[in-house]
Motif scaffolding. Structure first.
Motif, mmCIF file in Angstrom:
data_model
loop_
_atom_site.group_PDB
_atom_site.id
_atom_site.type_symbol
_atom_site.label_atom_id
_atom_site.label_comp_id
_atom_site.label_asym_id
_atom_site.label_seq_id
_atom_site.Cartn_x
_atom_site.Cartn_y
_atom_site.Cartn_z
ATOM 1 N N ASP A 158 7.547 11.625 14.279
ATOM 2 C CA ASP A 158 8.006 12.192 13.009
ATOM 3 C C ASP A 158 7.047 11.867 11.873
ATOM 4 O OD1 ASP A 158 10.221 13.398 14.068
ATOM 5 O OD2 ASP A 158 11.630 11.831 13.474
ATOM 6 N N LYS A 159 6.911 12.807 10.952
ATOM 7 C CA LYS A 159 5.967 12.679 9.842
ATOM 8 C C LYS A 159 6.231 11.418 9.020
ATOM 9 C CE LYS A 159 4.302 15.114 5.724
ATOM 10 N NZ LYS A 159 4.451 16.317 4.870
ATOM 11 N N GLU A 160 7.478 11.116 8.749
ATOM 12 C CA GLU A 160 7.809 9.944 7.935
ATOM 13 C C GLU A 160 7.323 8.657 8.593
ATOM 14 O OE1 GLU A 160 11.758 7.714 6.056
ATOM 15 O OE2 GLU A 160 11.938 9.715 6.932
ATOM 16 N N ILE A 161 7.471 8.563 9.908
ATOM 17 C CA ILE A 161 7.011 7.375 10.628
ATOM 18 C C ILE A 161 5.490 7.304 10.584
ATOM 19 C CG2 ILE A 161 6.919 6.232 12.883
ATOM 20 C CD1 ILE A 161 9.635 7.477 13.512
ATOM 21 N N MET A 165 0.813 -1.209 0.000
ATOM 22 C CA MET A 165 0.000 0.000 0.000
ATOM 23 C C MET A 165 0.854 1.270 0.000
ATOM 24 S SD MET A 165 -2.902 1.423 -0.224
ATOM 25 C CE MET A 165 -4.205 0.241 0.109
ATOM 26 N N PRO A 166 1.963 1.326 0.773
ATOM 27 C CA PRO A 166 2.805 2.526 0.699
ATOM 28 C C PRO A 166 3.305 2.797 -0.719
ATOM 29 C CG PRO A 166 3.384 1.233 2.615
ATOM 30 C CD PRO A 166 2.413 0.411 1.841
ATOM 31 N N GLU A 167 3.689 1.743 -1.439
ATOM 32 C CA GLU A 167 4.181 1.919 -2.800
ATOM 33 C C GLU A 167 3.038 2.358 -3.720
ATOM 34 O OE1 GLU A 167 6.480 2.241 -6.083
ATOM 35 O OE2 GLU A 167 7.143 1.986 -4.016
ATOM 36 N N ALA A 168 1.844 1.801 -3.512
ATOM 37 C CA ALA A 168 0.696 2.193 -4.330
ATOM 38 C C ALA A 168 0.334 3.655 -4.108
ATOM 39 C CB ALA A 168 -0.500 1.293 -3.996
ATOM 40 N N MET A 169 0.334 4.072 -2.844
ATOM 41 C CA MET A 169 0.012 5.466 -2.527
ATOM 42 C C MET A 169 1.048 6.418 -3.106
ATOM 43 S SD MET A 169 -1.336 4.937 1.395
ATOM 44 C CE MET A 169 -1.705 6.663 1.705
ATOM 45 N N LYS A 170 2.301 5.984 -3.111
ATOM 46 C CA LYS A 170 3.352 6.791 -3.710
ATOM 47 C C LYS A 170 3.105 6.979 -5.207
ATOM 48 C CE LYS A 170 8.369 6.877 -4.478
ATOM 49 N NZ LYS A 170 9.637 6.143 -4.293
ATOM 50 N N GLY A 189 -0.439 -22.939 -9.758
ATOM 51 C CA GLY A 189 -1.230 -22.531 -8.601
ATOM 52 C C GLY A 189 -0.439 -22.205 -7.356
ATOM 53 N N VAL A 190 0.891 -22.285 -7.422
ATOM 54 C CA VAL A 190 1.715 -21.955 -6.254
ATOM 55 C C VAL A 190 2.705 -20.850 -6.619
ATOM 56 C CG1 VAL A 190 1.505 -24.235 -5.224
ATOM 57 C CG2 VAL A 190 3.368 -23.783 -6.827
ATOM 58 N N PHE A 191 3.409 -20.361 -5.585
ATOM 59 C CA PHE A 191 4.409 -19.299 -5.741
ATOM 60 C C PHE A 191 3.795 -18.012 -6.305
ATOM 61 C CE2 PHE A 191 6.856 -23.298 -6.519
ATOM 62 C CZ PHE A 191 7.473 -23.328 -5.269
ATOM 63 N N LYS A 192 2.531 -17.785 -6.018
ATOM 64 C CA LYS A 192 1.918 -16.549 -6.491
ATOM 65 C C LYS A 192 2.428 -15.355 -5.695
ATOM 66 C CE LYS A 192 -2.379 -18.470 -8.337
ATOM 67 N NZ LYS A 192 -3.868 -18.426 -8.284
ATOM 68 N N LYS A 193 2.497 -14.215 -6.370
ATOM 69 C CA LYS A 193 3.007 -13.001 -5.761
ATOM 70 C C LYS A 193 1.850 -12.143 -5.260
ATOM 71 C CE LYS A 193 6.099 -9.095 -6.619
ATOM 72 N NZ LYS A 193 6.928 -8.397 -7.623
ATOM 73 N N ARG A 194 1.927 -11.714 -4.017
ATOM 74 C CA ARG A 194 0.879 -10.887 -3.421
ATOM 75 C C ARG A 194 1.095 -9.421 -3.800
ATOM 76 N NH1 ARG A 194 0.082 -7.814 1.193
ATOM 77 N NH2 ARG A 194 -1.939 -8.024 2.255
ATOM 78 N N ASN A 195 0.055 -8.765 -4.326
ATOM 79 C CA ASN A 195 0.119 -7.349 -4.698
ATOM 80 C C ASN A 195 -1.116 -6.620 -4.193
ATOM 81 O OD1 ASN A 195 2.587 -7.028 -6.354
ATOM 82 N ND2 ASN A 195 1.613 -8.573 -7.647
ATOM 83 N N ILE A 196 -1.044 -5.308 -4.259
ATOM 84 C CA ILE A 196 -2.170 -4.454 -3.900
ATOM 85 C C ILE A 196 -2.660 -3.757 -5.162
ATOM 86 C CG2 ILE A 196 -2.959 -2.482 -2.534
ATOM 87 C CD1 ILE A 196 -2.282 -4.868 -0.848
ATOM 88 N N GLU A 197 -3.981 -3.878 -5.431
ATOM 89 C CA GLU A 197 -4.577 -3.178 -6.564
ATOM 90 C C GLU A 197 -5.390 -1.996 -6.027
ATOM 91 O OE1 GLU A 197 -6.600 -5.238 -10.009
ATOM 92 O OE2 GLU A 197 -8.332 -4.237 -9.092
ATOM 93 N N LEU A 240 0.454 4.917 8.659
ATOM 94 C CA LEU A 240 -0.835 5.125 8.004
ATOM 95 C C LEU A 240 -0.975 4.225 6.779
ATOM 96 C CD1 LEU A 240 -3.508 6.550 7.488
ATOM 97 C CD2 LEU A 240 -2.232 8.404 6.372
ATOM 98 N N ALA A 241 0.058 4.173 5.957
ATOM 99 C CA ALA A 241 0.006 3.343 4.752
ATOM 100 C C ALA A 241 -0.186 1.872 5.113
ATOM 101 C CB ALA A 241 1.284 3.535 3.935
ATOM 102 N N ASN A 242 0.526 1.417 6.134
ATOM 103 C CA ASN A 242 0.406 0.014 6.547
ATOM 104 C C ASN A 242 -0.972 -0.289 7.138
ATOM 105 O OD1 ASN A 242 3.009 -0.579 5.722
ATOM 106 N ND2 ASN A 242 3.915 -0.158 7.718
ATOM 107 N N VAL A 243 -1.498 0.669 7.900
ATOM 108 C CA VAL A 243 -2.831 0.486 8.473
ATOM 109 C C VAL A 243 -3.880 0.425 7.369
ATOM 110 C CG1 VAL A 243 -4.648 1.613 9.817
ATOM 111 C CG2 VAL A 243 -2.332 1.480 10.732
ATOM 112 N N MET A 244 -3.753 1.318 6.372
ATOM 113 C CA MET A 244 -4.720 1.321 5.282
ATOM 114 C C MET A 244 -4.653 0.033 4.463
ATOM 115 S SD MET A 244 -6.563 3.869 5.645
ATOM 116 C CE MET A 244 -7.485 3.578 4.146
ATOM 117 N N GLU A 245 -3.456 -0.475 4.271
ATOM 118 C CA GLU A 245 -3.305 -1.750 3.556
ATOM 119 C C GLU A 245 -4.028 -2.860 4.320
ATOM 120 O OE1 GLU A 245 0.187 -4.803 2.010
ATOM 121 O OE2 GLU A 245 0.725 -2.809 2.729
ATOM 122 N N LYS A 246 -3.828 -2.876 5.649
ATOM 123 C CA LYS A 246 -4.479 -3.896 6.474
ATOM 124 C C LYS A 246 -5.993 -3.679 6.498
ATOM 125 C CE LYS A 246 -3.721 -6.184 10.939
ATOM 126 N NZ LYS A 246 -3.242 -7.441 10.344
#
Length: 386
Positions: free
Chosen positions: A142-145, A11-16, A41-49, A150-156
Motif C-alpha cells: 500500500d502507498k501509505e506504507i 523525517m516523515p514530519e519534515a517531509m509533510k 547538557g542532558v535531556f536534549k531533544k533529537r530533531n531533523i533539520e 521511504l521517509a524512515n529510510v531517508m531519515e536514516k
C-alpha cells in the motif's frame, strides 16, 4: 528559487511540512540530525533539520498562466477578420479557443498525475533507495506504507551520512517491515483451544490446507486429530476430505445442522484437536456467512482461521474479511503464494486488520507445501531475498 529551513521531530514530519508549504515539487537540499533544548547538557531533544527549495514558477503554474492568458483574450481575437473568409474558416476560428483550452487542461491533468506519482523523485531520492522502494511498489505494498518506509529510510540515510549500498538499504527496509509486523502473532495454531475452524470463500484451497494442518499436527506434534465438515453443498468436497481422513487415519463427521455438530463433538471427544472444514461459497453474499452460524457452534472455545488466496485482488479479500467480521477471526492463512509474483497484499491485510498469520501454502502437495508463518519469511519474500 525559494529556500526554506524546516525543523521537525522526524523525517516523515519534515517531509509533510515541506509538501504543505512548498508543494510536491520541492527539492531537499540538505538534511541533518540536530539536538535542541536540554539542561546542563542532558535531556536534549533529537530533531531533523531540512533545507528545502522550490522554483517559484513550477511547470504547473506556467501551464496555468497560459490557460489564464487564453481565457482573458476577447472572443473576437479568434474570429477571422477578413470578409472574404469562408464560413467554415470563421467557424473553425471560433472553435479554436475551446480546442486549445481542452488540450491545455489535458496537459495540466497529465502533469499533475506525473507530479503526484513521482513526487519522491523531486526530493532527490538516491537511486539505491528508489530501487528498493520500487520493489515494494512492484509487490503492491500500500502507498501509505511505502511512503512511511521511504521517509524512515531517508531519515536514516541522512543521519548516517549517505553513500550506502543497495544491500544496506534493503536491510533497513527489512528491519522496518519486521518492526511493523512485531505486534502480531504468527505461527502454529495455539493448542489451548480444541476446535479449529477454517473459513473462506470458494476456490482458496481450504480442504487441502486442512489436510496439511492435520498432517503437521499428527507428524510433528503427535496430536490426535478429528475432522468435521459442514461443506455439504459439494459432494466432491466431502469425498476429498474422506480421502485425506483415510490416508491420515483420522475420524471424520459430516454435519448439516447444529444438532449434527453437537453429536459430532461427542463422537470426537477423545481427540486433542478437531479441525472443522466449512463450505466454500460466494461470501460476498452475507447470507452464506449467516448460514455458517446455523451449522457451527461458535460459542465453543474455538480458533478461527480465515483462508485467503494471494492470487485474488486485495479489494476482494477486504470485502471477504468484512463479510466474515461477524465471526471472530484469530489468524489468516494465505494460500497459492507460488501462483503469484506480487504478495504485498499479505502485509497490507495484516496491517489493516491487525491479524497475524498461522500458515502460508506454497503448492498442492500434502503435507509438504505448507510453511508455518513467520515475519521474516513474509518480509524476505516481499523484498525479494532468498
Amino acid at each position: 528559487m525559494k529556500i526554506k529551513k524546516f525543523i521537525a521531530t522526524s523525517m516523515p514530519e519534515a517531509m509533510k511540512q515541506v509538501r504543505e508549504q512548498l508543494g510536491s515539487e520541492a527539492v531537499i537540499l540538505h538534511s541533518k540530525v540536530i539536538y535542541t533544548g536540554g539542561f546542563l547538557g542532558v535531556f536534549k531533544k533529537r530533531n531533523i533539520e531540512v533545507l528545502a527549495a522550490i522554483d517559484p514558477e513550477t511547470k504547473q503554474e506556467k501551464i496555468q498562466k497560459k490557460t489564464d492568458k487564453i481565457n482573458s483574450l476577447p472572443h473576437s481575437h479568434f474570429v477571422a477578420k477578413s470578409n472574404d473568409s469562408k464560413e467554415n474558416r470563421v467557424h473553425s476560428s471560433v472553435e479554436k479557443p475551446d480546442q486549445v483550452l481542452k488540450q491545455l487542461n489535458e496537459l495540466s491533468r497529465v502533469v499533475k498525475e506525473i507530479s503526484e506519482k513521482n513526487a519522491a523523485n523531486h526530493l532527490h531520492i538516491p537511486s539505491v533507495v528508489l530501487e528498493e522502494i520500487n520493489v515494494l511498489e512492484k509487490q503492491e505494498i500500500d502507498k501509505e506504507i511505502r511512503e512511511t518506509i521511504l521517509a524512515n529510510v531517508m531519515e536514516k540515510w541522512y543521519a548516517e551520512g549517505g553513500n550506502k549500498t543497495a544491500a544496506e538499504v534493503k536491510i533497513w527496509i527489512r528491519d522496518m517491515l519486521l518492526e511493523k509486523l512485531s505486534p502480531y502473532s504468527f505461527g502454529d495454531i495455539t493448542y489451548s483451544k480444541k476446535y479449529v475452524n477454517v473459513i473462506g470463500p470458494t476456490g482458496v484451497g481450504k480442504t487441502t490446507t486442512l489436510a496439511k494442518m492435520a498432517a503437521e499436527l499428527i507428524l510433528k506434534h503427535q496430536k490426535k486429530i478429528g475432522f468435521i465438515t459442514t461443506d455439504t453443498y459439494r459432494i466432491a468436497a466431502i469425498e476429498q476430505l474422506k480421502t485425506y481422513a483415510n490416508i491420515l487415519n483420522v475420524p471424520l463427521e459430516v454435519c448439516y445442522n447444529l444438532e449434527d455438530f453437537e453429536n459430532a463433538t461427542k463422537k470426537l471427544a477423545m481427540c486433542d484437536i478437531i479441525l472443522i472444514d466449512t463450505a466454500g461459497r460466494n461470501f460476498r453474499n452475507q447470507k452464506y456467512v449467516e448460514d455458517l452460524q446455523k451449522v457451527v457452534d461458535y460459542k465453543r472455545e474455538m480458533e478461527t482461521l480465515l483462508v485467503l488466496s494471494l492470487t485474488a485482488k486485495q479489494r476482494d479479500m477486504e470485502v471477504i474479511y468484512q463479510q466474515f467480521s461477524t465471526i471472530r477471526i484469530d489468524h489468516f492463512i494465505f494460500t497459492k503464494i507460488d501462483e503469484t509474483s506480487a504478495i504485498g497484499s499479505m502485509l497490507n491485510l495484516i496491517m489493516k486488520y491487525k491479524k497475524g498469520v498461522a500458515y502460508i501454502t506454497t503448492g498442492q502437495s500434502v503435507p509438504e507445501d505448507m510453511l508455518v508463518a513467520a515475519p521474516h519469511e513474509i518480509v524476505n519474500r516481499i523484498i525479494e531475498v532468498e
